[in-house]
Design an enzyme around this catalytic site. Structure first.
Site, PDB file in Angstrom:
ATOM      1  N   ARG B 301       0.681  -1.055   0.285  1.00 39.09           N
ATOM      2  CA  ARG B 301       0.309   0.112   0.315  1.00 39.09           C
ATOM      3  C   ARG B 301       1.160   1.476   0.135  1.00 39.09           C
ATOM      4  O   ARG B 301       0.235   2.205  -0.949  1.00 39.09           O
ATOM      5  CB  ARG B 301      -1.031  -0.274   1.113  1.00 39.09           C
ATOM      6  CG  ARG B 301      -2.525  -0.847   0.905  1.00 39.09           C
ATOM      7  CD  ARG B 301      -2.779  -1.320   2.126  1.00 39.09           C
ATOM      8  NE  ARG B 301      -4.147  -2.287   1.658  1.00 39.09           N
ATOM      9  CZ  ARG B 301      -5.171  -1.956   2.666  1.00 39.09           C
ATOM     10  NH1 ARG B 301      -5.413  -2.135   3.894  1.00 39.09           N
ATOM     11  NH2 ARG B 301      -6.173  -2.970   2.333  1.00 39.09           N
ATOM     12  N   TYR B 441      -6.430   0.317  -6.571  1.00 40.01           N
ATOM     13  CA  TYR B 441      -6.058  -1.432  -5.874  1.00 40.01           C
ATOM     14  C   TYR B 441      -5.363  -0.802  -4.909  1.00 40.01           C
ATOM     15  O   TYR B 441      -4.760  -0.275  -4.113  1.00 40.01           O
ATOM     16  CB  TYR B 441      -5.669  -1.755  -7.536  1.00 40.01           C
ATOM     17  CG  TYR B 441      -3.891  -1.509  -7.824  1.00 40.01           C
ATOM     18  CD1 TYR B 441      -3.617   0.042  -7.216  1.00 40.01           C
ATOM     19  CD2 TYR B 441      -3.428  -2.029  -9.295  1.00 40.01           C
ATOM     20  CE1 TYR B 441      -2.112   0.207  -8.232  1.00 40.01           C
ATOM     21  CE2 TYR B 441      -2.302  -1.403  -9.873  1.00 40.01           C
ATOM     22  CZ  TYR B 441      -1.889  -0.082  -8.845  1.00 40.01           C
ATOM     23  OH  TYR B 441      -0.649   0.165  -9.832  1.00 40.01           O
ATOM     24  N   GLU B 442      -4.788  -2.403  -4.675  1.00 41.23           N
ATOM     25  CA  GLU B 442      -4.767  -2.199  -3.282  1.00 41.23           C
ATOM     26  C   GLU B 442      -5.025  -2.311  -1.814  1.00 41.23           C
ATOM     27  O   GLU B 442      -5.092  -1.595  -0.752  1.00 41.23           O
ATOM     28  CB  GLU B 442      -3.229  -1.655  -3.190  1.00 41.23           C
ATOM     29  CG  GLU B 442      -1.912  -2.690  -3.593  1.00 41.23           C
ATOM     30  CD  GLU B 442      -2.174  -3.865  -3.265  1.00 41.23           C
ATOM     31  OE1 GLU B 442      -1.541  -4.714  -4.201  1.00 41.23           O
ATOM     32  OE2 GLU B 442      -1.839  -4.411  -2.298  1.00 41.23           O
ATOM     33  N   GLY B 443      -6.766  -2.160  -2.339  1.00 39.34           N
ATOM     34  CA  GLY B 443      -7.779  -0.895  -1.151  1.00 39.34           C
ATOM     35  C   GLY B 443      -7.954  -0.461  -1.284  1.00 39.34           C
ATOM     36  O   GLY B 443      -6.622   0.861  -1.585  1.00 39.34           O
ATOM     37  N   GLN B 448      -8.861   2.041   2.762  1.00 40.17           N
ATOM     38  CA  GLN B 448      -8.067   2.685   3.427  1.00 40.17           C
ATOM     39  C   GLN B 448      -8.999   3.822   4.229  1.00 40.17           C
ATOM     40  O   GLN B 448      -8.479   3.938   5.512  1.00 40.17           O
ATOM     41  CB  GLN B 448      -7.308   3.981   2.071  1.00 40.17           C
ATOM     42  CG  GLN B 448      -6.239   3.162   1.201  1.00 40.17           C
ATOM     43  CD  GLN B 448      -6.072   1.658   1.733  1.00 40.17           C
ATOM     44  OE1 GLN B 448      -5.138   2.436   2.777  1.00 40.17           O
ATOM     45  NE2 GLN B 448      -5.560   1.313   0.578  1.00 40.17           N
TER      46      GLN B 448
END
Lengths: 593, 593
Positions: B301, B441-443, B448
């Protein structure tokens, strides 16, 4: 798939932007509310059922240049002919040449829907209508007799040829040249870029309006003339004659609006005959071309603002539909079985409401501006002058705020879709790509802000803008004293926002009076946004105050309250930015060295 | 063309993000400032001279699926081998397996530059490094012996296989299944989507880390296991053996990062042999796969946040170069001959300074987060715990604020270019297209924000976040009392912003304490932005306070002052949005029905 929001549009036209009162007062002649509803519904059907289904293939195939001819995407030629067959190209055009002479408000509302169906498609007619307007206002009777009826019918399309590689925002430096001929015609030479729908296979002829410079013209903007230059020359009997000396040399490879061919046009290269020079006919007077161009510029800017609203609305519809369907995780308080639809998650709901509020606010601004355009035509004397000033004041806000909203909301739409938003097949990304041009063309949004501050605030010595703010304050006060559930605090918030607008406006007027132009322009963009947010809040509030004869008043009040508490309070920092930011900007230029 | 800003990066690492003090204290062993400078300079040269020149062709050609094989763009295979040849894949990896065991701060700084050169390119190594981290922390010695050294060298690349069509943010519902075999291996079956660099022609083998579910696994996130599944099986002697039962079925057609193949992977379809099922090796324990995955998630992240910074920096460089070169009109006060460079126009200068300030602020956040990661490793006991919490707290802000800045600044870059910004050849639009995936992406950034509010604020009972705010206030006070020209008012503005941050933080902690989760989450995104702006202001201020041994301190002060007066005052309305917005959000849900 986009579905034209006919009810929202009619409500906004009638109860927010002033159409109902104007219909009642007879400002639109014998036009009835029923006819308005029928036209909007039918335009909406065409947008939803005919235009929108061809948007994706238009994006994917794009328009292509093949052996000097532009091939449009599959189905698009038929779409165009269906569209002109419905009479849609002639809504606001004068009856004398086959037009329907309807209010500009209808044009803007219908344009919003067609653009939401496909911005690349609606852009072509937008250019044709601009050319019609310029020709109708400034062309000779002889020129009008040959070209106007066919352009109004859409049988021939029109273009505007302004930009050259070195001359974008600053037209004073353009180099395309025109030579006089003894028969009163001219020959045009030069290269023009970014010519929207400059070449295509929809129609047999394309009528280019071209800015060029005569050999003895003064330098700068006072030496530019406007010419009508048809792709195919027209014989005396109205039939098509020889090909004129112009062609499309290349298409741009663009981020979006792929189906709209963006052409580099070459004039006077001698490709089609012995004598070089494209035959052109003067519109208006020599060296007065920029004035002719500005006639259509204001309305074109408003229509571009409408494109922003269109992209925002299409993106909002798509995102809401997706968020109701897609399930992931469990939202706080979710009682259902399995995962919740993502619309239940507060962050997604907030994003969708932000999209709704911005879209609705920007829409109301464009319709209110169109209303002012209409009353500027339908009234006389000081009243006409007032409305013309009002439309002049609102136009840069409608253009810049509307197109910024288009980009921002389309980007939020991508985000709501998560990973699928980044995949082209979903269509959310296309809306963002298409929307991205609108803050740039027809005068960048930075130029709109300069126009607002330096030319529009001073109208009537500042009394035009002060009058508008006074009207806005009356709405806020009506909200504050409305006794509608939960609405009075919203009224107080709007009053705070309007105090920001008023203080900033007065600060700018003083800066202009004192000749502090750099101070005034440093905060121009922030000021325009402040104005757009304040207008959005006020128009949402007008919608909340209006009964509307439906059951949506509580929802309208809730949306206005949401906007007041979540979006519009940004005006405090914008006020600060305008008033305090200029000095820090000047000091920080060292950073850019 | 992108030129790595080596001086700015070194300054930020050393004087803003804490590297200088940590070097002095010996936190990085015998690493010297000279070596840091040499590494950053060399990584920057590779980014500028080798990666950036291939970005445009990568975007234009994209990676293509041909007969089940992925063909990367011209020149990209050589680029990758030059890159691993320089040892760049192994910067932070353990020395035992051939890595260089350098600080994470160097990784983040280098990653920023390679991403700015081409995000599509740097994305592949990012995934490999994540896989290395997961394998190193959780894999058996036997697995490590076979795979780790080659993956660290970059001889083989790695991927992460999480997403399935119905399981994006919510991994608890994934369906890919794993069957046990008597020899201790597993067979994997199922479909995975959005697998970045899941197939390519760079290397002979690709090591997939795949989340799947055993037949007897509990439902939900506690029933997921992590498997290592190589594209090509590895013989006992380390040579490559048979093709494993997996393949890339399709590539996504995406808005951006065209050269990065985004694969749909099919496991266990029987394409390459009689027995169906891809051979997989368990990483960690059965049903504990998500914990293994989360090991690498935090650092991934942070690296995605770095991608946002990279896009922002590349866009800013390009826009400044364009604005210095392009001339249009005459700016207020312009005394030169002819038209002014557009950088002289206040609106353009303001846009460029906004881009600079946001980029620099976001960069400092990512470096400060990496610094906390490093100290979390290099210290022990309570101190290590403190720094681990600090990196946990900063990670969602680095990711979401950094990637939002990436999109916003790239969009501003398009705008500065005017019409040319919309033309793909210019390259400004590519940066916007590439940047647009990073908030997803990546959450997603919404996730977040939820992570920040619901999991990071409560760390150590709120004392971690309170401690950070106290440090920030000390910087603001140092500015207010600095006696540096024009800087004391900036200190006061920062103090106001930090009061906004503190009040909002306490309000959220109270809401969490009282179990008002929907209230807390309604404002999560606004809170994250508030935090990011406040951190940006504070880090810009730290830069302004530091002498740095160069002549740029006045410029750093001017940029901080600009940010304080033009960007950071937005925190007041964000505070209002968090604290007052929840109720209006709940009430407005009716609008979405």
């Amino acid at each position: 798939m986009y579905k034209a929001p006919v009810e929202d549009i009619l409500f906004t036209l009638k109860h927010v932007a002033g159409m109902e009162a104007s219909l009642d007062e007879g400002a639109f002649g014998d036009l009835s509310a029923d006819l308005v509803e029928a036209i909007i519904a039918e335009a909406g059907r065409f947008a939803s059922d005919a235009v929108a289904p061809l948007a994706a293939i238009g994006d994917k195939q794009g328009s292509r240049l093949v052996d000097g001819e532009v091939k449009t995407p599959d189905g698009w030629r038929d779409l165009y002919h269906d569209w002109i067959g419905g009479g849609w190209n002639s809504l606001t055009a004068p009856e004398e040449f086959g037009g329907q002479n309807l209010p500009h408000m209808l044009h803007v509302a219908a344009m919003e829907m067609w653009n939401a169906g496909s911005m690349a498609f609606a852009l072509g007619p937008m250019l044709t209508m601009g050319a019609v307007e310029s020709l109708e206002k400034h062309g000779s009777d002889a020129l009008k007799a040959v070209f106007l009826e066919k352009m109004i019918a859409g049988t021939w399309t029109g273009t505007m040829n302004l930009t050259e590689p070195h001359a974008g925002s600053d037209l004073g430096v353009l180099k395309a040249r025109a030579e006089r001929r003894d028969d009163g015609t001219y020959r045009i030479f030069g290269q023009k870029i970014y010519i929207t729908w400059g070449e295509h296979d929809f129609t047999d002829n394309i009528i280019h309006l071209v800015l060029a410079r005569l050999p003895d013209a003064p330098a700068g903007t006072r030496g530019i003339s406007l010419f009508l230059v048809p792709k195919v020359l027209v014989n005396d009997d109205g039939s098509l004659g020889a090909r004129n000396d112009l062609f499309c040399h290349a298409l741009e490879h663009k981020l979006g609006i792929h189906a709209s061919p963006t052409c580099t046009m070459i004039y006077g290269d001698g490709r089609f005959g012995a004598e070089k020079g494209a035959v052109g006919y003067l519109i208006g007077e020599e060296n007065r071309g920029l004035a002719c161009m500005f006639t259509m510029m204001n309305n074109a800017r408003l229509t571009v603002g409408t494109q922003g609203v269109a992209m925002a609305d299409a993106a909002t519809q798509k995102a809401i539909a997706f968020a109701k369907d897609r399930t992931q995780g469990k939202a706080p308080g979710w009682q259902g079985a399995g995962m919740s639809p993502i619309i239940e998650h507060p962050d997604i709901a907030r994003t969708l409401l932000t999209m709704k509020a911005l879209t609705q606010g920007a829409r109301a601004i464009t319709y209110a501006c169109a209303h002012a355009v209409d009353l500027g035509h339908s009234t006389e004397g000081d009243t006409a002058r007032h409305w013309q000033e009002r439309s002049s004041l609102l136009t840069p806000i409608a253009k810049a705020f509307g197109t910024d909203v288009g980009v921002d909301v389309a980007s939020m739409g991508v985000q709501v879709h998560g990973g699928m938003g980044f995949i082209e097949e979903t269509g959310a990304a296309r809306l963002l790509r298409d929307a991205r041009i609108a803050p740039i063309y027809e005068g960048t949004n930075g130029i709109q802000a300069i126009d607002l501050v330096s030319r529009k605030l001073p109208l009537s010595g500042g009394q035009q803008v002060r009058g508008l703010i006074a009207e806005m304050k009356a709405v806020a006060q009506a909200v504050a004293t409305s006794n509608l559930d939960g609405f009075s605090e919203t009224g107080e918030r709007l009053e705070t926002t309007l105090a920001d607008l008023e203080a900033t406006t007065e600060w700018l007027l003083t800066a202009l009076d004192e000749g502090r132009m750099e101070d005034a322009l440093s905060g121009a963009t922030a000021y325009l946004r402040l104005f757009g947010l304040a207008l959005s809040g006020v128009y949402l509030a007008k919608g909340g105050l209006a009964d509307g004869g439906d059951d949506r008043q509580p929802a309208r009040i809730a949306l206005c309250r949401f906007a007041a508490e979540n979006l519009i309070s940004e005006t405090a920092s914008l006020r600060d930015r305008v008033i305090s930011g200029a000095a820090s900007l000047a000091a920080a230029r060292v950073v850019l060295n």
